[in-house]
Design an enzyme around this catalytic site. Sequence first.
Site, mmCIF file in Angstrom:
data_model
loop_
_atom_site.group_PDB
_atom_site.id
_atom_site.type_symbol
_atom_site.label_atom_id
_atom_site.label_comp_id
_atom_site.label_asym_id
_atom_site.label_seq_id
_atom_site.Cartn_x
_atom_site.Cartn_y
_atom_site.Cartn_z
ATOM 1 N N GLN A 84 0.897 -1.737 -0.266
ATOM 2 C CA GLN A 84 -0.096 -0.451 -0.349
ATOM 3 C C GLN A 84 0.904 1.081 0.030
ATOM 4 O O GLN A 84 1.877 1.057 0.652
ATOM 5 C CB GLN A 84 -0.838 0.290 1.001
ATOM 6 C CG GLN A 84 -2.211 1.117 1.383
ATOM 7 C CD GLN A 84 -2.400 0.949 2.622
ATOM 8 O OE1 GLN A 84 -1.560 0.994 3.250
ATOM 9 N NE2 GLN A 84 -3.700 1.714 2.546
ATOM 10 N N SER B 146 1.224 7.095 2.260
ATOM 11 C CA SER B 146 1.466 7.994 3.269
ATOM 12 C C SER B 146 3.021 8.492 1.677
ATOM 13 O O SER B 146 3.689 7.584 1.297
ATOM 14 C CB SER B 146 2.328 7.273 4.391
ATOM 15 O OG SER B 146 1.360 6.449 5.327
ATOM 16 N N SER C 54 4.642 -1.317 4.306
ATOM 17 C CA SER C 54 4.398 -2.086 4.844
ATOM 18 C C SER C 54 4.889 -3.517 3.624
ATOM 19 O O SER C 54 4.312 -3.252 2.665
ATOM 20 C CB SER C 54 3.566 -2.744 5.366
ATOM 21 O OG SER C 54 3.403 -2.035 6.559
ATOM 22 N N GLU D 140 -9.843 -1.469 5.729
ATOM 23 C CA GLU D 140 -8.729 -2.133 6.828
ATOM 24 C C GLU D 140 -8.997 -1.594 8.746
ATOM 25 O O GLU D 140 -8.690 -2.356 8.450
ATOM 26 C CB GLU D 140 -7.599 -0.854 5.834
ATOM 27 C CG GLU D 140 -5.997 -1.166 7.046
ATOM 28 C CD GLU D 140 -5.155 0.380 6.354
ATOM 29 O OE1 GLU D 140 -5.571 0.769 5.059
ATOM 30 O OE2 GLU D 140 -4.280 -0.099 6.468
ATOM 31 N N SER E 205 -4.110 6.464 12.272
ATOM 32 C CA SER E 205 -3.791 7.038 13.946
ATOM 33 C C SER E 205 -5.182 7.144 14.966
ATOM 34 O O SER E 205 -6.075 7.297 14.397
ATOM 35 C CB SER E 205 -2.481 7.903 14.139
ATOM 36 O OG SER E 205 -3.410 9.369 14.508
ATOM 37 N N ASN E 206 -4.617 5.941 15.894
ATOM 38 C CA ASN E 206 -5.781 6.065 16.813
ATOM 39 C C ASN E 206 -6.541 7.666 17.866
ATOM 40 O O ASN E 206 -7.749 7.309 17.399
ATOM 41 C CB ASN E 206 -5.227 5.100 17.977
ATOM 42 C CG ASN E 206 -5.543 3.657 18.149
ATOM 43 O OD1 ASN E 206 -5.925 2.930 16.460
ATOM 44 N ND2 ASN E 206 -6.138 3.095 18.401
ATOM 45 N N GLU E 207 -5.289 8.735 17.092
ATOM 46 C CA GLU E 207 -6.045 10.130 17.501
ATOM 47 C C GLU E 207 -6.700 10.334 16.579
ATOM 48 O O GLU E 207 -8.554 11.055 17.362
ATOM 49 C CB GLU E 207 -5.011 10.540 17.404
ATOM 50 C CG GLU E 207 -3.458 10.215 19.117
ATOM 51 C CD GLU E 207 -2.704 9.248 18.437
ATOM 52 O OE1 GLU E 207 -2.986 8.731 18.111
ATOM 53 O OE2 GLU E 207 -2.261 9.318 19.548
#
Length: 386
Positions: free
Chosen positions: A125, A128, A160, A243, A365-367
């Site tokens: 992927q 980013s 990744s 995802e 990200s979790n934020e």
Amino acid sequence: MDLLYTPEQQAFRAEVRAWMEAHVPKEPLPTLEGRVGFDAHVAWERTLASGNWGMVTWPEVYGGRGLDLIRWLIFEEEYYRAGAPLRANQNGIFLLGPTIMEFGTDEQKARFLTPMANGEVMWAQAWSEPNAGSDMAAIRSRAVREGDDYVISGQKTWSSRAAFADWGFGLFRTDPESKRHKGLSFILVPLDAPGVTIRPIRQLHGETGFAEIFFDEVRVPAANRIAGEGEGWNVAMATAGFERGLMLRSPARFQAAAKRLVELYREREADASPAAREAVVKAWAEAEAYALNTYKVASTVMAGGKIGAEASLNKIFWSELDRALHRTAMSLMGAAAELKAVGGRVNQWLEGYIFSLSGPIYAGSNEIQRNIVAERLLGLPRLGAG
Ligand SMILES: Cc1cc2nc3c(=O)[nH]c(=O)nc-3n(C[C@H](O)[C@H](O)[C@H](O)COP(=O)(O)OP(=O)(O)OC[C@H]3O[C@@H](n4cnc5c(N)ncnc54)[C@H](O)[C@@H]3O)c2cc1C
């Protein structure tokens, strides 16, 4: 929703179990973040495909079995129960595959899905970028249309297993005047094309599958674009939903880890603290809760519903659960937790622990997921909206 399995579903479970028992490697494979381990995992993908288990929910014409989501969950339960290896092609089968199924042309489906299900082409992927991680709309890598081709230039990062993958799916700016979410296109690029340079990024565990990707005037056919020019953001948001939502992290992975954690606790009970006992119970209960919730989501999707912003809740839950499971195991193991191999076998807890640390970062990200939950599910005002 009926919580009991039908006789057909039970027969399917028995079929998967028998096949897994006969084929799953007896010893855990080396990590798929390294070259040797990745190749071993690719060989496993091909073994799976030889039994026609590459992606059971896909139509038979693309190498699948045309099964529903409940059967997919049963398949996953048996897969992890047997201790089968992680999927080397998870970016392909769980993220890009469903995206092509939804947005691809018939020609693209035939060209890309079958080799994915057969374990022939591994995917990375490539979204980013430096300065475009959480803020993905800031993407600057560009694809310039020249006749029937795009010419791609720019840089991607944090990809990744890009060091070993065959192809990448990326978001590129096809309208140079465009801003933010507009003017982006979703394009598939072979990573051995002239002008592509892959630079590995060494991770905490020392492995080098993670990578930066540099594109220097890389020419790809426009036929490699999924959906219309400039429609990349919508396509990518659907991929992100896969995802975070259902596919990438099936509950079976965490249920199997929770079961192993209980076994570890039993072995070490004499030295374990009451706090460790509580953490084991909590992790086990949460893995079960996640499984039940996933059955609920699967039933909703099968009845024609969508997942939507709940996918963000899901992502926060599985990433925190994974971290808690592994942290608890590490503390139960004491100093031995830090050894790469224990009793002559790969220390899966250490490997899993290091990987679990990245769970709250990758897949958004979790934020950021918490922002999405706050704004879209709870209806709270946007930060700085005044
Ligand atoms: C193991 C791993 C695998 C990955 N694999 C891939 C891959 O295969 N392909 C790919 O394209 N990418 C991949 N990524 C990248 C991942 O998607 C990004 O790291 C992630 O989106 C965060 O972006 P960033 O690293 O640029 O951090 P930044 O965006 O710079 O964020 C830094 C910190 O600030 C916080 N933050 C930023 N903006 C806000 C805000 N508005 N409100 C609150 N907090 C905020 C973030 O949550 C984070 O904690 C991977 C990352 C990891 C760790």
